[in-house]
Write an enzyme that holds these catalytic residues in place. Structure first.
Site: not given
Length: 762
Positions: A506, A449, A730
């Protein structure tokens, strides 16, 4: 390596197996002022359209490829000059020598004249098939493959023409194809006679350098389809050995001749070589091939010949086949770390390693090498920290083993930058992220994240570090100047950490960016040494600024008066932070007009300015950030496309593959909830499929190894069905309440995956 005598003994034995009628000896005697600013794109196009209306124009020709940089092949280099002391003396010709020291030079053998055409050969084949009388065809094959002279006699377009150029092999390709296409449908004795002739040719004692006729013979023989059978592998191996042993100059010719083969023939030859290597490594039957210890040169020879095909593919525009088709998947099952260590210790010396020829190693193998190398460096860093603490008799804190990053969500970027700068000596340790004020142990999900949120913020257009190019859908470096480029270094460090910790980002950089990142592939010791200064072409600009590249292409092909119609100088203008600044492309450029004669130089300098010089400090900081984490010999194995795959993963989603690889806990794949889940997911549009992947794994990209590498799991959670699905990123795990209907599951899943950011416990 075995001696030549013992090496040929296998071929001798092969010859003994063939009928004695064909056991003939090869014939003896077989012998290479300032004007207006640079116009905008709109001005460019409108000017060009006006000129088109007034008169036509031509188009510039294509660019030829370069062979420099191809592994093991430095073909662009001139042959070594004669030594300096010889050059400084008077050069003598044979005519000035005294008669007593003159000796006759042996002339190349005269190639006999053969006149059979493709049509005549095909007619002979048709008659033989219909009548069963193969005498004429048998005589043709027996004669043609008896020696290198006869091979040239049959297949050379002009028997005694020189054809000593890389552009023309002089071979009648249509006739070669016809003869080989028919060979496998002939009787066995004819096929054996061809092999017998090849053995005779390979057994010939060579003296002196090869002639171009010899190269032609090798070029023709390597196309023989008979080598697909393991029974001919001994002969094939010796042919490959002789081709691999040719001089660099001879390889240069072969590479250029190979690139002119049809795509189908080229692919067949590559696949045959890959199959040969795989079969030698893992034979189907233990006794199918000679013992590996006695033919250890087989695989090196085949791999070196395969490198010639790879070089031919690289210099072809476009490439004949995708570079990924040169991967040998079999090598995923060998001890590639041993290959890597051999390469590290011996380099490109005589000690063979597949790492000398990285084009044959798949991205999966290269990723595994980088990860293993990274793990070893991580362990080494952690051990040093522990030893240092123990030696000073200090209390050992297990946090020493990790790169611990603590950040606040509200100050994500500044906190991340501070942490990475402060802990730059720990970058090679295992990464662990904590969000301040949030409960939760980082088992991988928080790290994912952190990467996603940080990348999203850095690349936001409002932030100004990178410009988003709408036409090419990629980001490029902003050219604004500042005193501190540490934030660009942060982005490079992030990319390096992502590769180091196997996290897909990304990020949308053009392929040219990854070429720059590998220039050079290992960071120089001198911090002031130039980095990322890759030769830029109009094709590279096309990846980033397609409209401008098109305009410059039109300038190159314009047939009118360039100086008067375009009114350009060697000066360009850029907008930086709301101000327009001018830059000379060369000294005094604002006073040098662009003409028909110098427009190529103008375009080259302009492209180089845009992609290299105008962003040099930004990219250099980015480069050093990446290499501060990823400094490894393993980077030298990678192509730019492969670095992109390691950084970003693949954007190509295959949810069917994910379904096949999925694991279940509390559910089975036949349960109603699971069947409804896959019905819904497989029908989702791509955007929602990406959101699902992001929800479950923390990233919407697929790792290099494919969906199977995600270890995706669907678990049952015993809560009421009005609850939304939850995930453990995770563990790449999604937890589903026992929904009973497709409609209910689709509604709840869509809400969950569309609102999936942030961790926290009440």
């Amino acid at each position: 390596m075995d001696g030549e005598h013992s090496a040929l003994s296998g071929v001798e034995r092969e010859r003994e197996k063939l009928p004695p009628i064909y056991n003939s000896s090869p014939p003896a005697g077989l012998g290479r002022g300032a004007k207006q600013p640079f116009p905008s794109l709109g001005t460019f196009i409108s000017t060009l359209n006006q000129r088109r209306d007034l008169g036509g124009r031509g188009f510039a020709g294509g660019m030829t490829g370069s062979l420099s940089g191809t592994l093991g092949l430095r073909h662009g280099r001139e042959l070594p000059p004669i030594c300096s002391d010889v050059r400084q003396k008077q050069r003598l010709t044979i005519d000035t020598l005294p008669p007593e020291v003159k000796a006759p030079f042996p002339s190349d053998p005269v190639i006999p004249l053969r006149t059979k055409t493709t049509k005549e050969f095909q007619e002979d084949m048709e008659r033989a098939v219909q009548s069963g009388d193969w005498r004429e065809v048998r005589e043709f094959y027996l004669t043609t493959f008896d020696s290198f002279i006869e091979i040239n006699a049959a297949f050379k377009r002009e028997a005694n023409g020189s054809f000593n150029t890389i552009d023309d092999s002089g071979v009648n390709a249509k006739f070669v194809n016809a003869v080989y296409d028919a060979l496998l449908s002939t009787p066995q004795d004819i096929q054996k006679s061809v092999l017998k002739g090849i053995i005779n040719s390979l057994l010939r004692e060579w003296k002196g350098p090869r002639t171009k006729d010899d190269l032609r013979a090798y070029f023709i023989l390597v196309q023989n389809p008979q080598y697909s059978s393991t029974s001919t592998y001994v002969i094939y191996a010796h042919l490959l050995r002789q081709i691999a042993a040719l001089s660099e100059a001879d390889h240069h010719f072969l590479v250029h001749w190979l690139k002119k083969l049809s795509a189908r023939r080229f692919r067949q030859l590559v696949e045959r070589l890959l199959q040969f290597i795989s079969t030698r490594l893992f034979p189907a039957e233990p006794d199918e091939l000679p013992p590996l210890a006695k033919c250890s040169w087989w695989i090196p020879s085949a791999t070196k010949v395969l490198s010639l095909f790879n070089a031919a593919n690289s210099i072809s525009s476009p490439p004949i086949m995708p570079f990924t088709d040169f991967y040998n998947i079999t090598l995923e099952h060998i001890d590639f770390m041993e290959e890597y260590r051999t390469w590290q210790n011996y380099g490109n010396s005589s000690r063979f390693s597949f790492c000398q020829f990285p084009f044959i190693l798949s991205t999966v193998v290269k990723k595994a090498i980088i990860q293993k190398d990274s793990e070893q460096q991580m362990i080494s860093q952690a051990r040093q920290s522990l030893v240092s603490k123990v030696s000073r008799r200090q209390r050992v804190d297990m946090n020493l083993l990790f790169l611990n990053i603590k950040v606040r969500r509200a100050q994500l970027l500044s906190d991340s930058l501070d942490e990475l700068m402060r802990k730059r000596c720990d970058l090679k340790k295992k990464l662990r992220v904590t969000f301040v004020g949030e409960a939760g142990l980082d088992m991988g999900g928080l790290t994912k994240e952190w990467f996603l949120l940080l990348v999203r913020q850095i690349f936001h257009t409002d932030y100004g570090m990178f410009t988003y190019m709408k036409d090419s859908r990629c980001h490029w470096f902003s050219s604004w100047k500042c005193d501190n480029y540490s934030e660009f270094q942060l982005v490079g460090t992030l990319m390096g950490l992502a590769v180091y910790n196997s996290i897909a980002l990304d990020i949308h950089f053009p392929l040219y960016c990854y070429r720059k990142l590998l220039t050079p592939p290992t960071a120089p010791c001198d911090q002031n040494a130039l980095v990322g200064m890759t030769t830029a072409s109009l094709d590279d600009l096309q990846q980033i600024m397609p409209e401008l590249a098109h305009g410059l292409g039109e300038l190159l092909s314009y047939e009118g008066n360039v100086e008067e119609d375009f009114y350009l100088t060697f000066q360009v203008f850029q907008e930086e932070m709301g101000m327009v600044k001018s830059y000379n492309l060369k000294p005094g450029g604002d006073k040098i007009p662009v003409t028909k004669q110098n427009r190529k130089e103008y375009v080259q300098l302009y492209v180089d300015f845009l992609l290299n010089k105008s962003i040099y400090k930004q990219f250099a900081a980015f480069y050093h950030g990446f290499h501060s984490v990823c400094a490894s010999d393993a980077l030298m194995l990678l192509r730019p496309e492969e670095v992109e795959m390691l950084v970003c993963g693949s954007p190509e989603l295959d949810m069917s593959a994910l379904q096949k690889a999925a694991q279940y806990e509390g559910y089975s794949k036949t349960d109603t909830t699971v069947r409804c889940f896959w019905d819904v997911v497989l029908a989702f549009p791509l955007e929602l499929q990406k959101k699902l992947l992001h929800f479950a794994t923390g990233s919407d990209r697929v790792p290099v190894g494919g969906m199977a590498d995600l270890n995706f799991k669907i678990s049952k959670i015993d809560v009421p069905t009005d609850w939304l699905p939850i995930s453990h990123t995770c563990f790449n795990q999604i937890c589903l309440p026992p929904y009973r209907t497709r409609k209910e599951l689709k509604q709840k899943l869509t809400i969950a995956i569309s609102n999936a950011e942030g961790f926290g416990l009440e």
